[in-house]
Every structure is written in structure tokens, then in C-alpha cells.
Design an enzyme around this catalytic site. Structure first.
Site, PDB file in Angstrom:
ATOM      1  N   TRP A 194      -2.903  14.186 -18.673  1.00 54.13           N
ATOM      2  CA  TRP A 194      -3.366  15.353 -19.425  1.00 54.13           C
ATOM      3  C   TRP A 194      -4.689  15.098 -20.137  1.00 54.13           C
ATOM      4  O   TRP A 194      -4.917  14.034 -20.707  1.00 54.13           O
ATOM      5  CB  TRP A 194      -2.325  15.734 -20.475  1.00 54.13           C
ATOM      6  CG  TRP A 194      -2.773  16.830 -21.399  1.00 54.13           C
ATOM      7  CD1 TRP A 194      -3.456  16.681 -22.578  1.00 54.13           C
ATOM      8  CD2 TRP A 194      -2.616  18.239 -21.211  1.00 54.13           C
ATOM      9  NE1 TRP A 194      -3.724  17.913 -23.142  1.00 54.13           N
ATOM     10  CE2 TRP A 194      -3.203  18.888 -22.315  1.00 54.13           C
ATOM     11  CE3 TRP A 194      -2.016  19.017 -20.227  1.00 54.13           C
ATOM     12  CZ2 TRP A 194      -3.227  20.264 -22.461  1.00 54.13           C
ATOM     13  CZ3 TRP A 194      -2.037  20.398 -20.372  1.00 54.13           C
ATOM     14  CH2 TRP A 194      -2.626  20.998 -21.475  1.00 54.13           C
ATOM     15  N   ASN A 197      -7.559  17.714 -22.704  1.00 54.21           N
ATOM     16  CA  ASN A 197      -8.046  19.015 -23.140  1.00 54.21           C
ATOM     17  C   ASN A 197      -9.389  18.874 -23.846  1.00 54.21           C
ATOM     18  O   ASN A 197     -10.327  18.386 -23.223  1.00 54.21           O
ATOM     19  CB  ASN A 197      -7.005  19.820 -23.916  1.00 54.21           C
ATOM     20  CG  ASN A 197      -6.405  19.148 -25.124  1.00 54.21           C
ATOM     21  OD1 ASN A 197      -5.618  18.219 -25.007  1.00 54.21           O
ATOM     22  ND2 ASN A 197      -6.728  19.634 -26.316  1.00 54.21           N
ATOM     23  N   ASP A 198      -9.528  19.253 -25.091  1.00 55.49           N
ATOM     24  CA  ASP A 198     -10.828  19.458 -25.726  1.00 55.49           C
ATOM     25  C   ASP A 198     -11.798  18.286 -25.575  1.00 55.49           C
ATOM     26  O   ASP A 198     -11.413  17.124 -25.714  1.00 55.49           O
ATOM     27  CB  ASP A 198     -10.653  19.684 -27.227  1.00 55.49           C
ATOM     28  CG  ASP A 198      -9.735  20.824 -27.564  1.00 55.49           C
ATOM     29  OD1 ASP A 198      -9.216  21.471 -26.643  1.00 55.49           O
ATOM     30  OD2 ASP A 198      -9.540  21.079 -28.767  1.00 55.49           O
ATOM     31  N   GLN A 222      -9.718  14.814 -25.702  1.00 59.81           N
ATOM     32  CA  GLN A 222      -8.296  14.770 -26.022  1.00 59.81           C
ATOM     33  C   GLN A 222      -7.505  14.394 -24.763  1.00 59.81           C
ATOM     34  O   GLN A 222      -7.709  14.991 -23.701  1.00 59.81           O
ATOM     35  CB  GLN A 222      -7.841  16.123 -26.549  1.00 59.81           C
ATOM     36  CG  GLN A 222      -8.395  16.490 -27.910  1.00 59.81           C
ATOM     37  CD  GLN A 222      -7.748  15.705 -29.037  1.00 59.81           C
ATOM     38  OE1 GLN A 222      -6.708  16.077 -29.557  1.00 59.81           O
ATOM     39  NE2 GLN A 222      -8.366  14.594 -29.419  1.00 59.81           N
ATOM     40  N   PHE A 249      -6.473  13.859 -33.292  1.00 64.97           N
ATOM     41  CA  PHE A 249      -6.928  15.162 -32.821  1.00 64.97           C
ATOM     42  C   PHE A 249      -8.458  15.211 -32.752  1.00 64.97           C
ATOM     43  O   PHE A 249      -9.145  14.261 -33.079  1.00 64.97           O
ATOM     44  CB  PHE A 249      -6.385  16.261 -33.729  1.00 64.97           C
ATOM     45  CG  PHE A 249      -5.009  16.770 -33.343  1.00 64.97           C
ATOM     46  CD1 PHE A 249      -4.130  15.994 -32.613  1.00 64.97           C
ATOM     47  CD2 PHE A 249      -4.588  18.029 -33.726  1.00 64.97           C
ATOM     48  CE1 PHE A 249      -2.866  16.452 -32.254  1.00 64.97           C
ATOM     49  CE2 PHE A 249      -3.334  18.520 -33.374  1.00 64.97           C
ATOM     50  CZ  PHE A 249      -2.472  17.726 -32.641  1.00 64.97           C
ATOM     51  N   SER A 250      -8.963  16.370 -32.362  1.00 69.14           N
ATOM     52  CA  SER A 250     -10.389  16.537 -32.055  1.00 69.14           C
ATOM     53  C   SER A 250     -11.293  16.194 -33.229  1.00 69.14           C
ATOM     54  O   SER A 250     -10.884  16.219 -34.389  1.00 69.14           O
ATOM     55  CB  SER A 250     -10.659  17.976 -31.624  1.00 69.14           C
ATOM     56  OG  SER A 250     -10.023  18.264 -30.414  1.00 69.14           O
ATOM     57  N   ASP A 296     -10.366  19.235 -36.553  1.00 68.04           N
ATOM     58  CA  ASP A 296     -11.531  19.289 -35.667  1.00 68.04           C
ATOM     59  C   ASP A 296     -12.852  19.167 -36.424  1.00 68.04           C
ATOM     60  O   ASP A 296     -13.725  20.046 -36.335  1.00 68.04           O
ATOM     61  CB  ASP A 296     -11.538  20.577 -34.839  1.00 68.04           C
ATOM     62  CG  ASP A 296     -10.189  20.883 -34.200  1.00 68.04           C
ATOM     63  OD1 ASP A 296      -9.442  19.932 -33.916  1.00 68.04           O
ATOM     64  OD2 ASP A 296      -9.883  22.071 -33.987  1.00 68.04           O
ATOM     65  N   GLU A 348     -10.457  27.054 -34.697  1.00 64.60           N
ATOM     66  CA  GLU A 348     -10.445  25.676 -34.237  1.00 64.60           C
ATOM     67  C   GLU A 348     -11.842  25.264 -33.786  1.00 64.60           C
ATOM     68  O   GLU A 348     -12.709  26.096 -33.525  1.00 64.60           O
ATOM     69  CB  GLU A 348      -9.466  25.500 -33.067  1.00 64.60           C
ATOM     70  CG  GLU A 348      -8.019  25.692 -33.448  1.00 64.60           C
ATOM     71  CD  GLU A 348      -7.075  25.289 -32.335  1.00 64.60           C
ATOM     72  OE1 GLU A 348      -6.209  24.429 -32.582  1.00 64.60           O
ATOM     73  OE2 GLU A 348      -7.199  25.828 -31.211  1.00 64.60           O
TER      74      GLU A 348
END
Length: 496
Positions: free
Chosen positions: A43, A45-46, A62, A111-112, A171, A224
């Protein structure tokens, strides 16, 4: 009790071992992209921490190295010298401390966030997230002398949510003006999206300046992935709103008052009207370009590539241009280095409801770039003209890209694209295009990015057609049209 950074390295080693084991699961991977960035497996993402440091581009992102599903967030890491060819490096950040890790809790992680150069070092500023803890989200910093191995600061967490700000507090985006560091964080105030602003002299001690901007009540209840930056004589603010009607990733141009810590927007628009675009982040490279990259997916889909052992990808890099107060986005010039075989058509004249095959030799399969100019002077006032892409042998499956003449809209229709494509119709206003409309598009194995040549309008979509679906036609519906100056390039594979 805070866990030591020795454990951080152990957590990274475990994650890297898991990635090596998982690589064997990427089997029969029909949809692995050829020139869009992806994690090596599992996986992602960002985008996080986009930066060019001492000549090297760094892509942090991420990442869940243990599964094709979202899970405890790590920071994947890759480097490049040209924004096209990427080399995967060791994971940069892994959950390991009391503010980003909790034994037995899966809803945790790094996290981001963002990256900045501090002399010869790179600093990563990120959100430590532990669901069930109070506060659940705080801001932390990690440093690296070599750009590869990062140590978390003993002073973490460096920022807790201030009074009046939601516990959704993540973020961080950091930049420097003069001798002062500034940071905006994605959050919510009184049920509206907001970007709290902080300042610091050393990245470790921060003071709260209040919200740089709060939403107007129609822009979602949480923002976000904020990004606030200067360009020309203005500042731009990017946010990814949650629960905003018809909103996905908006950009605002306006004025920034640093003394009072307030941003005043003067315009707002969607960055990309497609459904598969989120969490856009930017950075300035050593050429002075402001470059944007986003996650080329959406939380609302089923991620068909999970069956192949991976999920998630990035958009092509886009340069941000501010021209006469209008924000535009253009593919970075480096993408031209992907071009291989060129096919051109100078003029194709179509009557209403006619199609013409422009891939008769099947030269163009699943990775190509096109530039198409449509003469609109004699089309009439209704109907449409455009392209059928990735057409199946029986003609039933196809993606449609066209200009709706009556509505003055660019349309990308994936309802018949085939496979496990999420069926959508994305529309973007292109008013008063003049005599001709020029479109550019970038096709990859399971993605389609379409833009007007001036960079004002983009639509990004993920599609999952059969490998054998390679047909390309020009078409009209209830309109005359002349297609001229069609240029088509095959694009080489650069991503493993």
C-alpha cells in the site's frame, strides 16, 4: 515510556524484510505502471516531504509495507535526478515512539508531513498518530545527515493541538521566510476546515499564531494536507477538504500577511476535476520551479490492483504557473524524455457520428502521450468531438475523452472503460476555447491524465481495461469536426 531510536531502526529493518517477502506476491501484475511512481509493493497513498536536496529529488510517501491495505503508516522513500527515474531507498520513518506507536494498535503511524533542508541535513516534519490516545495527533521532527537514515528528535512531540483546534491535527507543511520557519497544519475549527499557523526559529520550539485561514462553511469540515507557499507576487494555499460537496483538492490564490499570520484568498479552483486525485503537495526545485505531485487514487474505490500485490500511485509531476492571477499546471519538461516513436496526422475531417481509427498498426498500446487539436469553427452548437481510448476488439469497452460543445465542457467518461474501472463521468468547464481546442493526454497501463494545452484544466482517472484493449479512434456525435495536428508518442517504461 518513549521507545528509543534504536528500536526505530529495528522497526525499519522489520519493514524492509516484510517488503522483500511481499515482492513475490506481485505476480501477473498487468497494471503495474510504466512511468508513474509506485511503491515497490503493498500500500501507498499521500506524497510526503517532496524536496530537492543537493541536486537529488526525494519522494517520501505514506506506505504500509506489511499489506496491500492501509495500515500503520511508514514513510517510504525514493530518490531521482530527473523526476522520471526513481530508485527505491530504505524506509525513512517507521512507528516506534510513544507518540506514533502503540503495541497491538493498528491505527497508528508516521502520518503525512513535509521536508526541508537545514544546511547539509534534511529535516522531516510529520504527524505522530495514535488512535485512542489524547491527543491522538501531534507533530514531530526527524533529521538526517546523509538523506537516507533519519533520527527522531528527543524533543518530540514538538507541537500539540492548541485550544480551540480539532483533535484532527495533521499533515504539517513547513517553509522558511527570512530566518523564520513557518508551518501550517490540516485541521478544523468550529466544524469548518482550517489551517492553524505556527512559527519557529529552530524547528523544535514553535509558537501558535492562530488560523491562517478557516473555511467559509461550504468547504468541508476538515482540511487535510495543506500547502501554503509564495509564487510570483502572491501566495497559494492548497487543501484537501473532507466532506465538501463537489470538492476534492482546491487551490486558492491570495495575499499572505506574515505579521498577523493571515492568508486572504482572492480566487479558488479545483486543481484537477478527476475523481482520482488527492493530497497534492508541492516543492521548489533548484531550477526555481514550483512542482506538484498528488496521490493518483481516491478513498472511494476498491483498488483493483490489490489482487496484484500493490495499491496506489502518484500523478505525473506538474509545474505550477501563476499567470495574470490565474493558476495553471503544466507537465514538467522532463516527461518529454519518455517519448519514443512518433506518429502524426495533419488533418482528419469527420462528419456527424463518424469514427476514424488512428492506431491502425496497433503501435500504441498502454503507455503513450497525445496532443490533439480540434477545430471548432464549423462543429455546430451541439454534439461532441473527441477520442475513444483503450477500445476492446469488439468495440464495447472504451474510455471517452471529448469536448461537449453545448455545455462547453471537457469530459472524461470511464463508464465503459472495462475491467474493474470505477465508472465515472468527470466534467470541467472550458468556456470560450476560441477556434481550436488543444488537448494533451498521458495514458499509462491503468491511468489517464487529460489536460487542456494551456494547463488551466485537468482530469485524472484510473482505468483498468483489458491488456488487449488498445484501439484509438477520433469520433464525433451530432457534430462536424476537424482534427488537426495530432501527435502521438509511445512512452518508454522507467518504473520497476
Amino acid at each position: 515510556m518513549t521507545i528509543t531510536n534504536v528500536t526505530h531502526k529495528e522497526q525499519i529493518n522489520k519493514a524492509m524484510d516484510a517488503l522483500e517477502t511481499s515482492k513475490k506476491n506481485v505476480v501477473n501484475a498487468q497494471y503495474r505502471l510504466n512511468y508513474h511512481f509506485m511503491a515497490p509493493v503493498n500500500w501507498m497513498n499521500d506524497p510526503n516531504g517532496l524536496i530537492q536536496h543537493n541536486g537529488t529529488y526525494h519522494m517520501f510517501y505514506q506506505h504500509h509495507p506489511y499489506s496491500v491495505n492501509w495500515g500503520p503508516m511508514h514513510w517510504g522513500h525514493a530518490v531521482s535526478t530527473d523526476l522520471i527515474n526513481w530508485k527505491h531507498e530504505e524506509i525513512a520513518l517507521a512507528p516506534s515512539e510513544s507518540y506514533d506507536f502503540q503495541q497491538g494498535n493498528e491505527d497508528i503511524g508516521c502520518f503525512s508531513g513535509s521536508a526541508v533542508s537545514v544546511g547539509e541535513e534534511i529535516a522531516l516534519i510529520y504527524t505522530g498518530h495514535v488512535i485512542g490516545k489524547s491527543p491522538k495527533e501531534v507533530q514531530a521532527v526527524a533529521f538526517s545527515k546523509d538523506g537516507l537514515n533519519f533520527r527522531k528528535s528527543e524533543k518530540n512531540p514538538v507541537i500539540l493541538p492548541p485550544a480551540g483546534v480539532s483533535k484532527d491535527f495533521r499533515d504539517p507543511k513547513v517553509w522558511k521566510k527570512g530566518d523564520t520557519w513557518y508551518m501550517v497544519i490540516g485541521s478544523s475549527i468550529d466544524g469548518n476546515g482550517a489551517v492553524p499557523l505556527f512559527k519557529s526559529e529552530n524547528l523544535l520550539q514553535w509558537s501558535y499564531m492562530g488560523p491562517a485561514l478557516t473555511g467559509d462553511g461550504t468547504q468541508g469540515d476538515m482540511w487535510e494536507c495543506p500547502d501554503l507557499f509564495p509564487i510570483g507576487n502572491k501566495h497559494l494555499l492548497i487543501v484537501s477538504p473532507m466532506n465538501m460537496d463537489n470538492g476534492k483538492n482546491i487551490i486558492m490564490a491570495g495575499e499572505m500577511d506574515y505579521e498577523n499570520g493571515r492568508f486572504t484568498p482572492e480566487s479558488v479552483k479545483e486543481i484537477d476535476e478527476g475523481d482520482d486525485f488527492y493530497a497534492a503537495q508541492t516543492f521548489v526545485d533548484e531550477k526555481g520551479r514550483r512542482i506538484l505531485i498528488a496521490w493518483m487514487d481516491t478513498w472511494q474505490t476498491d483498488f483493483p490492483t490489490k489482487s496484484e500485490g500493490w495499491a496506489g500511485a502518484m500523478t505525473i509531476p506538474r509545474e505550477i504557473i501563476l499567470e495574470n492571477g490565474e493558476v495553471k499546471f503544466l507537465p514538467v519538461d522532463e516527461l518529454k524524455n519518455l517519448r519514443e516513436e512518433l506518429t502524426t496526422y495533419k488533418k482528419i475531417k469527420l462528419s456527424p457520428n463518424e469514427t476514424v481509427d488512428i492506431n491502425t498498426q496497433n503501435t500504441f498500446k498502454d503507455s503513450y502521450e497525445m496532443k490533439v487539436t480540434i477545430d471548432l469553427r464549423n462543429t455546430g452548437k451541439t454534439g461532441s468531438a473527441g477520442l475513444y481510448l483503450r477500445i476492446s476488439a469488439d468495440g464495447k469497452a472504451k474510455a471517452k475523452v471529448y469536448y461537449d460543445i453545448n455545455e462547453q465542457e471537457l469530459v472524461v467518461d470511464t463508464t465503459l472503460a472495462g475491467g474493474k474501472t470505477n465508472p465515472t463521468v468527470s466534467r470541467a468547464k472550458v468556456e470560450n476555447p476560441g477556434d481550436c481546442l488543444t488537448l494533451r493526454l498521458f495514458m499509462d497501463t491503468c491511468s489517464l491524465e487529460v489536460l487542456t494545452d494551456d494547463g488551466r484544466t485537468w482530469i485524472t482517472s484510473r482505468i483498468y481495461p483489458s491488456k488487449e484493449s488498445t484501439g484509438i479512434y477520433t469520433f464525433t456525435e451530432n457534430a462536424y469536426a476537424i482534427f488537426k495536428d495530432i501527435n502521438m508518442w509511445t512512452l518508454r517504461k522507467v518504473i520497476d
